[in-house]
Design a protein around this motif. Sequence first.
Motif, PDB file in Angstrom:
ATOM      1  N   LEU A 116     103.878  79.877  62.350  1.00  0.00           N
ATOM      2  CA  LEU A 116     103.406  78.793  61.482  1.00  0.00           C
ATOM      3  C   LEU A 116     102.040  78.295  61.921  1.00  0.00           C
ATOM      4  O   LEU A 116     101.177  78.000  61.084  1.00  0.00           O
ATOM      5  N   ALA A 117     101.831  78.202  63.213  1.00  0.00           N
ATOM      6  CA  ALA A 117     100.530  77.746  63.714  1.00  0.00           C
ATOM      7  C   ALA A 117      99.443  78.762  63.375  1.00  0.00           C
ATOM      8  O   ALA A 117      98.319  78.384  63.008  1.00  0.00           O
ATOM      9  N   ALA A 176      98.537  78.961  59.451  1.00  0.00           N
ATOM     10  CA  ALA A 176      97.892  77.760  58.923  1.00  0.00           C
ATOM     11  C   ALA A 176      96.383  77.939  58.850  1.00  0.00           C
ATOM     12  O   ALA A 176      95.718  77.373  57.970  1.00  0.00           O
ATOM     13  N   THR A 177      95.826  78.743  59.750  1.00  0.00           N
ATOM     14  CA  THR A 177      94.378  78.978  59.752  1.00  0.00           C
ATOM     15  C   THR A 177      93.937  79.822  58.566  1.00  0.00           C
ATOM     16  O   THR A 177      92.750  79.910  58.270  1.00  0.00           O
ATOM     17  N   TRP A 193      97.942  79.049  54.638  1.00  0.00           N
ATOM     18  CA  TRP A 193      99.354  79.077  54.288  1.00  0.00           C
ATOM     19  C   TRP A 193     100.035  77.842  54.856  1.00  0.00           C
ATOM     20  O   TRP A 193      99.819  77.483  56.011  1.00  0.00           O
ATOM     21  N   LYS A 194     100.868  77.194  54.046  1.00  0.00           N
ATOM     22  CA  LYS A 194     101.463  75.926  54.436  1.00  0.00           C
ATOM     23  C   LYS A 194     102.986  75.992  54.422  1.00  0.00           C
ATOM     24  O   LYS A 194     103.594  76.444  53.450  1.00  0.00           O
ATOM     25  N   VAL A 236     106.974  79.310  53.452  1.00  0.00           N
ATOM     26  CA  VAL A 236     105.543  79.007  53.526  1.00  0.00           C
ATOM     27  C   VAL A 236     104.901  79.494  52.238  1.00  0.00           C
ATOM     28  O   VAL A 236     105.293  80.522  51.681  1.00  0.00           O
TER      29      VAL A 236
END
Length: 204
Positions: free
Chosen positions: A154-155, A158-159, A162-163, A184
């Motif tokens: 997830l981390a 995110a860059t 994607w949420k 996501v």
Amino acid sequence: MTENTVTQAWFPAGPFPNGICIEEDIAGRLATTFCRRLNPFASQTFRMMEHTSIHVRRADHVGFAVASLDESLRFWVDGLGAQLVRTGEMGGEFLGQVTGAHGAQVRMAIISLAGQTIELLEYRGLNRSTVLAKPFDPGFAHLALVVDDIDAILARIATYGWKAQGIPQPIASGARAGTRVIYVVGPDGATIEFMQPPASVQDL
């Protein structure tokens, strides 16, 4: 090989424009259902075979329509470690007949990730809706991927825009009890479900 015979006949049915089907099942009982017939005045005998010629062999690939093929490849290849298999372009009558995207051109890429073949398609020359579909909208699909560390994934993603739709939750019971899961959504509205099995399962 065995077979059973079901006889169906159509009868006009007042307010029901498609008529009524009177069906006789294999035990000789009569059942009434409302149904549609291409030829409403024809009676047919349908033979239901125990074995049919229809056979789905395997799943071949999953596809995503994307706004930018280059940005999508950056996410899948650089972000998730997928392998780029090939790229190409399509258009004309073939594309229109297969996808319904008449008059469009498409840039495409085939990638491979964890044994899954994924097709990325950037359509051009179409008027597209600016409202993105939601993961819970009818007809929406998603791809589920099993990972070792859902928080690290997830981390990282995110860059790439994607949420996560919330906080990863453990499945409470059943065969996958303890597996943490989360949806996501990417910039184009595509959805991936990430699944992290419990450590006891990962170590097997």
